[in-house]
Design an enzyme around this catalytic site. Structure first.
Site, PDB file in Angstrom:
ATOM      1  CG  HIS A 144      -1.893   1.013   1.398  1.00  0.00           C
ATOM      2  ND1 HIS A 144      -1.613   2.282   1.846  1.00  0.00           N
ATOM      3  CD2 HIS A 144      -3.217   0.987   1.157  1.00  0.00           C
ATOM      4  CE1 HIS A 144      -2.732   2.980   1.877  1.00  0.00           C
ATOM      5  NE2 HIS A 144      -3.726   2.224   1.459  1.00  0.00           N
ATOM      6  CE  LYS A 247      -7.397  -0.324   6.249  1.00  0.00           C
ATOM      7  NZ  LYS A 247      -8.105   0.235   5.093  1.00  0.00           N
TER       8      LYS A 247
HETATM    9  N1  7TS Z   1      -1.975  -0.723   4.686  1.00  0.00           N
HETATM   10  C1  7TS Z   1      -2.895  -1.480   4.077  1.00  0.00           C
HETATM   11  C2  7TS Z   1      -2.550  -2.883   3.688  1.00  0.00           C
HETATM   12  C3  7TS Z   1      -4.147  -0.952   3.817  1.00  0.00           C
HETATM   13  O1  7TS Z   1      -5.064  -1.710   3.222  1.00  0.00           O
HETATM   14  C4  7TS Z   1      -4.446   0.374   4.195  1.00  0.00           C
HETATM   15  C5  7TS Z   1      -5.751   1.024   3.855  1.00  0.00           C
HETATM   16  C6  7TS Z   1      -3.453   1.106   4.859  1.00  0.00           C
HETATM   17  C7  7TS Z   1      -2.234   0.527   5.076  1.00  0.00           C
HETATM   18  C8  7TS Z   1      -3.685   2.484   5.364  1.00  0.00           C
HETATM   19  O2  7TS Z   1      -4.532   2.432   6.456  1.00  0.00           O
HETATM   20  P1  7TS Z   1      -5.024   3.774   7.165  1.00  0.00           P
HETATM   21  O3  7TS Z   1      -6.063   3.298   8.116  1.00  0.00           O
HETATM   22  O4  7TS Z   1      -3.858   4.376   7.828  1.00  0.00           O
HETATM   23  O5  7TS Z   1      -5.583   4.634   6.068  1.00  0.00           O
HETATM   24  N2  7TS Z   1      -6.396   0.473   2.749  1.00  0.00           N
HETATM   25  C9  7TS Z   1      -7.429   0.986   2.074  1.00  0.00           C
HETATM   26  C10 7TS Z   1      -8.033   0.348   1.005  1.00  0.00           C
HETATM   27  O6  7TS Z   1      -7.704  -0.755   0.574  1.00  0.00           O
HETATM   28  N3  7TS Z   1      -9.029   1.109   0.538  1.00  0.00           N
HETATM   29  O7  7TS Z   1      -9.093   2.224   1.262  1.00  0.00           O
HETATM   30  C11 7TS Z   1      -8.102   2.169   2.229  1.00  0.00           C
END
Ligand code: 7TS
Length: 428
Positions: A144, A247
């Site tokens: 990501h 999540k």
């Molecule tokens: N790493 C992974 C594997 C993720 O899926 C996401 C968010 C993040 C890091 C970042 O997480 P945050 O909570 O700090 O934003 N993934 C996604 C997605 O797949 N669609 O929208 C956000």
């Protein structure tokens, strides 16, 4: 004693034990999620965008309400009752997180804004203090953006080298592929546990063992793993593990960086401010022990407490039960979607979590997403913040259905039906 108004699940060690393996009562579970009980564009909502963000059960929503209505005050500083209650509930949540991922101590749990901030925290503390020009940080092609860009910022600042484990046509890499990228210069491995764009589950435990043979620390982006698998950081033996509450049935704006205590203790602070100090004069400031050292300023107090409530909810269901049920959904979804002419699944690794990314001949994913929304079906379309994955598969974007334990096979049928309808519309 808990008064009726106190945030309840503060003392339930019972909730930290995994429930025995049992099938989930999904209808009963769905009744816990008010948001799922609605119609979108005249159809009952089918929410399949869980990888972007999940939904919350009443237990979490009510915890937030209860804290704000009865217990809220700033934490770690007041002698008055409300401050003590809030502090207690927040620190109890830290212990819940500790047990949930089987950390050795609650001092290894740093609250952050989310996965993104957790990874940036490691880049800015471990990275700036330990890495120098020419040192290599090893990531993978499927990362990501939040596990790419912080290292690029560091590269521009201090000249580290970013190396990338290649993936194969299924969206996976082998331990041999991983080993081939390790050099004398590798000073950190930073990889995702589960891919948000492909669903691939990476062999973190084996990778960590290999990295540790060479004294290389390992950071794991667990954003897509913690909501779906039982994660045991001591078993994985990783040095850092990052994830987000939103999540996993918790609120937005809060997440966790797990770090081995010895590692955290050896690192400089991340941000400066209140709560992270031991003693301050204009001449010299000494810093608090972890985790406080990394938690400057007033944190997301209610968010942290609500994450504790989300963990209670998940543990009551049992992470192994969740994983088993979601695997059934993944297998069913893979079969049903594979039968649709012109549909190609992107990400076919043998070990996958409940994510199905796909493309359709002649229909852009964004158009598909809009047509599906007209049928009440919510999926994500785009590059999923993993543009290098899209480049590798030579697609501009994919459509992605991602399942949670509250989804059903009937909802997957609704998805398939809506896709077939979209194909017909485009053929007209
Ligand atoms: N790493 C992974 C594997 C993720 O899926 C996401 C968010 C993040 C890091 C970042 O997480 P945050 O909570 O700090 O934003 N993934 C996604 C997605 O797949 N669609 O929208 C956000």
């Amino acid at each position: 004693m808990n008064t009726p108004h106190q945030p309840q699940p503060t003392n339930d060690t019972a909730a930290t034990a995994q429930a025995p393996s049992k099938p989930l009562d999904v209808e009963k579970i769905r009744a816990d999620f008010p948001i799922l009980q609605q119609e979108v564009r005249g159809k009952s909502l089918v929410y399949l965008d869980n990888a972007a963000s999940g939904q919350r059960p009443k237990h979490v929503i009510e915890t937030i309400e209860r804290v704000y209505e009865h217990d809220y005050a700033n934490i770690h500083r007041g002698v008055h009752t409300l401050s003590q209650r809030s502090t207690q509930a927040y620190e109890d949540a830290r212990v819940k997180v500790q047990h949930f991922i089987n950390a050795e101590s609650e001092k290894e749990i740093v609250f952050t804004r989310g996965t993104t901030e957790a990874i940036n925290l490691v880049a800015q503390t471990f990275g700036r203090s330990r890495l120098k020009a020419g040192d290599e940080v090893l990531i993978s092609t499927m990362e990501h953006h939040s596990n790419i860009v912080p290292w690029q910022i560091l590269r521009d600042e201090i000249g580290i080298v970013l190396k990338v484990i290649p993936i194969d046509e299924h969206g996976a890499f082998s331990l041999e592929d991983f080993k081939a990228q390790l050099t004398e210069e590798t000073k950190l491995v930073s990889v995702m546990h589960v891919s948000n764009a492909l669903g691939t589950v990476n062999p973190i435990k084996e990778m960590t063992a290999i990295a540790h043979e060479r004294n290389i620390p390992v950071l794991v982006d667990g954003a897509q793993a913690v909501p779906h698998l039982a994660v045991d950081v001591q078993d994985l033996d990783c040095d850092f593990y990052a994830f987000s509450a939103h999540k996993m049935c918790g609120p937005t704006g809060v997440g966790v960086l797990y770090g081995k205590f010895k590692m955290l203790k050896s690192l400089p602070p991340y941000q400066g401010g209140g709560d992270m100090i031991e003693n301050v004069t204009f001449e010299k400031t000494t810093y608090a022990e972890p985790p406080a050292r990394f938690e400057a300023g007033t944190p997301n107090i209610v968010g942290g407490i609500a994450l504790g409530a989300a963990i209670d909810y998940l543990q009551n269901l049992g992470m192994d039960n969740i994983a088993a049920y979601e695997h059934e959904l993944l297998e069913y979804g893979t079969q049903i979607l594979s039968e649709i002419p012109g549909l190609r699944i992107v990400g076919t690794a043998p070990n996958k979590a409940s994510v199905i990314s796909f493309v359709l001949d002649g229909i852009h994913p964004h158009d598909l997403g809009t047509i599906l929304d007209n049928d009440g079906v919510a999926i994500r379309t785009g590059h999923h913040c993993a543009q290098p994955v899209m480049d590798f598969f030579k697609v501009p974007a994919t459509a992605r259905a991602s399942f949670a334990f509250y989804n059903t096979k009937e909802e997957i049928d609704r998805l398939a039906e809506a896709i077939r309808k979209a194909i017909k519309i485009f053929q007209m």
